[in-house]
Scaffold this motif. Sequence first.
Motif, PDB file in Angstrom:
ATOM      1  N   TRP A  37       4.363  -3.013  -4.017  1.00 48.96           N
ATOM      2  CA  TRP A  37       5.144  -4.165  -3.558  1.00 48.96           C
ATOM      3  C   TRP A  37       5.892  -3.796  -2.270  1.00 48.96           C
ATOM      4  O   TRP A  37       5.286  -3.202  -1.368  1.00 48.96           O
ATOM      5  N   LEU A  38       7.169  -4.097  -2.164  1.00 43.80           N
ATOM      6  CA  LEU A  38       7.896  -3.835  -0.920  1.00 43.80           C
ATOM      7  C   LEU A  38       8.003  -2.351  -0.620  1.00 43.80           C
ATOM      8  O   LEU A  38       8.282  -1.955   0.519  1.00 43.80           O
ATOM      9  N   GLY A  39       7.764  -1.511  -1.631  1.00 48.40           N
ATOM     10  CA  GLY A  39       7.767  -0.071  -1.416  1.00 48.40           C
ATOM     11  C   GLY A  39       6.654   0.385  -0.492  1.00 48.40           C
ATOM     12  O   GLY A  39       6.669   1.528  -0.010  1.00 48.40           O
ATOM     13  N   ALA A  40       5.685  -0.495  -0.226  1.00 44.73           N
ATOM     14  CA  ALA A  40       4.598  -0.142   0.691  1.00 44.73           C
ATOM     15  C   ALA A  40       5.136   0.212   2.074  1.00 44.73           C
ATOM     16  O   ALA A  40       4.527   0.999   2.814  1.00 44.73           O
ATOM     17  N   ALA A  41       6.275  -0.365   2.426  1.00 44.98           N
ATOM     18  CA  ALA A  41       6.859  -0.111   3.749  1.00 44.98           C
ATOM     19  C   ALA A  41       7.242   1.351   3.939  1.00 44.98           C
ATOM     20  O   ALA A  41       7.326   1.829   5.076  1.00 44.98           O
ATOM     21  N   SER A  42       7.464   2.072   2.845  1.00 40.81           N
ATOM     22  CA  SER A  42       7.855   3.479   2.932  1.00 40.81           C
ATOM     23  C   SER A  42       6.663   4.427   2.793  1.00 40.81           C
ATOM     24  O   SER A  42       6.836   5.649   2.812  1.00 40.81           O
ATOM     25  N   ILE A  43       5.456   3.877   2.643  1.00 41.82           N
ATOM     26  CA  ILE A  43       4.247   4.694   2.518  1.00 41.82           C
ATOM     27  C   ILE A  43       3.601   4.787   3.893  1.00 41.82           C
ATOM     28  O   ILE A  43       3.185   3.771   4.469  1.00 41.82           O
ATOM     29  N   ALA A  44       3.511   6.001   4.434  1.00 41.64           N
ATOM     30  CA  ALA A  44       3.123   6.194   5.832  1.00 41.64           C
ATOM     31  C   ALA A  44       1.738   5.645   6.152  1.00 41.64           C
ATOM     32  O   ALA A  44       1.520   5.133   7.260  1.00 41.64           O
ATOM     33  N   ASP A  45       0.797   5.757   5.223  1.00 44.16           N
ATOM     34  CA  ASP A  45      -0.577   5.335   5.513  1.00 44.16           C
ATOM     35  C   ASP A  45      -0.907   3.979   4.905  1.00 44.16           C
ATOM     36  O   ASP A  45      -2.050   3.691   4.567  1.00 44.16           O
ATOM     37  N   MET A  46       0.138   3.122   4.791  1.00 43.92           N
ATOM     38  CA  MET A  46      -0.061   1.788   4.243  1.00 43.92           C
ATOM     39  C   MET A  46       0.768   0.784   5.036  1.00 43.92           C
ATOM     40  O   MET A  46       1.935   1.041   5.345  1.00 43.92           O
ATOM     41  N   ASP A  47       0.172  -0.345   5.377  1.00 42.36           N
ATOM     42  CA  ASP A  47       0.886  -1.401   6.066  1.00 42.36           C
ATOM     43  C   ASP A  47       1.995  -1.948   5.175  1.00 42.36           C
ATOM     44  O   ASP A  47       1.844  -2.009   3.955  1.00 42.36           O
ATOM     45  N   ALA A  48       3.092  -2.360   5.761  1.00 38.61           N
ATOM     46  CA  ALA A  48       4.233  -2.861   4.991  1.00 38.61           C
ATOM     47  C   ALA A  48       3.870  -4.050   4.109  1.00 38.61           C
ATOM     48  O   ALA A  48       4.482  -4.263   3.053  1.00 38.61           O
ATOM     49  N   PHE A  49       2.861  -4.813   4.516  1.00 41.23           N
ATOM     50  CA  PHE A  49       2.442  -5.975   3.733  1.00 41.23           C
ATOM     51  C   PHE A  49       1.087  -5.754   3.065  1.00 41.23           C
ATOM     52  O   PHE A  49       0.477  -6.698   2.553  1.00 41.23           O
ATOM     53  N   GLY A  50       0.634  -4.497   3.059  1.00 38.96           N
ATOM     54  CA  GLY A  50      -0.643  -4.187   2.441  1.00 38.96           C
ATOM     55  C   GLY A  50      -0.675  -4.472   0.958  1.00 38.96           C
ATOM     56  O   GLY A  50      -1.739  -4.749   0.388  1.00 38.96           O
ATOM     57  N   TYR A  51       0.495  -4.419   0.328  1.00 41.28           N
ATOM     58  CA  TYR A  51       0.559  -4.660  -1.122  1.00 41.28           C
ATOM     59  C   TYR A  51       0.052  -6.046  -1.490  1.00 41.28           C
ATOM     60  O   TYR A  51      -0.371  -6.279  -2.632  1.00 41.28           O
ATOM     61  N   LYS A  52       0.076  -6.974  -0.546  1.00 40.81           N
ATOM     62  CA  LYS A  52      -0.360  -8.343  -0.844  1.00 40.81           C
ATOM     63  C   LYS A  52      -1.857  -8.438  -1.078  1.00 40.81           C
ATOM     64  O   LYS A  52      -2.335  -9.407  -1.684  1.00 40.81           O
ATOM     65  N   HIS A  53      -2.596  -7.433  -0.612  1.00 38.38           N
ATOM     66  CA  HIS A  53      -4.054  -7.531  -0.609  1.00 38.38           C
ATOM     67  C   HIS A  53      -4.731  -6.510  -1.519  1.00 38.38           C
ATOM     68  O   HIS A  53      -5.940  -6.293  -1.405  1.00 38.38           O
ATOM     69  N   MET A  54      -3.979  -5.876  -2.427  1.00 35.23           N
ATOM     70  CA  MET A  54      -4.575  -4.869  -3.297  1.00 35.23           C
ATOM     71  C   MET A  54      -3.906  -4.843  -4.663  1.00 35.23           C
ATOM     72  O   MET A  54      -2.765  -5.279  -4.828  1.00 35.23           O
ATOM     73  N   VAL A  55      -4.648  -4.338  -5.618  1.00 32.53           N
ATOM     74  CA  VAL A  55      -4.085  -3.980  -6.914  1.00 32.53           C
ATOM     75  C   VAL A  55      -4.907  -2.812  -7.451  1.00 32.53           C
ATOM     76  O   VAL A  55      -6.137  -2.801  -7.339  1.00 32.53           O
ATOM     77  N   CYS A  56      -4.234  -1.806  -7.960  1.00 29.63           N
ATOM     78  CA  CYS A  56      -4.933  -0.672  -8.556  1.00 29.63           C
ATOM     79  C   CYS A  56      -5.121  -0.921 -10.046  1.00 29.63           C
ATOM     80  O   CYS A  56      -4.148  -1.181 -10.769  1.00 29.63           O
ATOM     81  N   VAL A  57      -6.363  -0.874 -10.484  1.00 32.17           N
ATOM     82  CA  VAL A  57      -6.723  -0.917 -11.901  1.00 32.17           C
ATOM     83  C   VAL A  57      -7.494   0.375 -12.156  1.00 32.17           C
ATOM     84  O   VAL A  57      -8.655   0.504 -11.770  1.00 32.17           O
ATOM     85  N   GLU A  58      -6.834   1.328 -12.784  1.00 30.29           N
ATOM     86  CA  GLU A  58      -7.329   2.698 -12.836  1.00 30.29           C
ATOM     87  C   GLU A  58      -7.828   3.065 -14.231  1.00 30.29           C
ATOM     88  O   GLU A  58      -7.092   2.961 -15.210  1.00 30.29           O
TER      89      GLU A  58
END
Length: 281
Positions: free
Chosen positions: A238-259
């Motif tokens: 979610w908004l924590g994506a902004a603190s992940i260096a290799d992820m766009d700040a709004f990248g969370y909108k376009h993914m979900v991990c199902v592991e």
Amino acid sequence: MSIAQSIQVSEVSGVTFLDIDNAFATARVSLFGGHILSYIPKQDGQERLWLSPHAVLSGEKPIRGGIPVCWPWFSDDHGREKGQLPAHGYLRSQVWKIQHSEDTDSGTLLVLRPTFTRGNGFEYDCNVSLTIEVAETLTVTLKTTNSGLVPFTFNTALHSYFQVDDIQHVTLTGIEGEYKDKLENWAVKTTPQPYKISGETDRIHQHATPEVVISEKDLARTRVVSSGHDSMVIWNPWLGAASIADMDAFGYKHMVCVETACTDGVTLAPQDSHSLVQTIC
């Protein structure tokens, strides 16, 4: 060793990539990490996997997106202080080798092996292989065999990132029961129904869900069929994506991990094997 005709080999910044194109689908694999980066069935032309536009593809760090391989531990469950060993193990940050490839009537078969399996934090004799079947579906099998004289226990996961248009319109079906919430000190909670993502999510569902369907606006987008697992992990920063260096700040909108994961520990006696399998439709 000859390479299957459906596979094109290229090298960029010292990393070898395999581009697979057959009658059924296209896919891309990085030999750094034994990492699947893309899978597009030709039946609908829809990308199933999400790869961060800021993913580092030079071999300097693990790749953000696609299907990272977690082995021989999941997250920081390695028995030492956090940060002393790499999160999710060390297979996703080494170069893998092609053991076998062939074109079949149903698609392309590719078998990879890591350069080494014995390492800091896991000093046992074993063999690991990653079998990738690119067909009308994508089937990934991570096989671990105890080749030593003593039993050992390990954890593992296929940490798959799935592409969606808008996470706020996504519903997951097939997951039931309770889960452990990492964000709330591992509190045990009941799986929501309907299962939607509306904020930062990091959950371990400790039961072997055989199939999860990722739907968007009530239309099924991706099916995830699993075996050999004891858990399903659901993650979105979610908004924590902004603190992940290799992820766009709004990248969370376009993914979900199902592991598809083993988080409770798999114990293998000498000569025994375990296969973790994930099929993506």
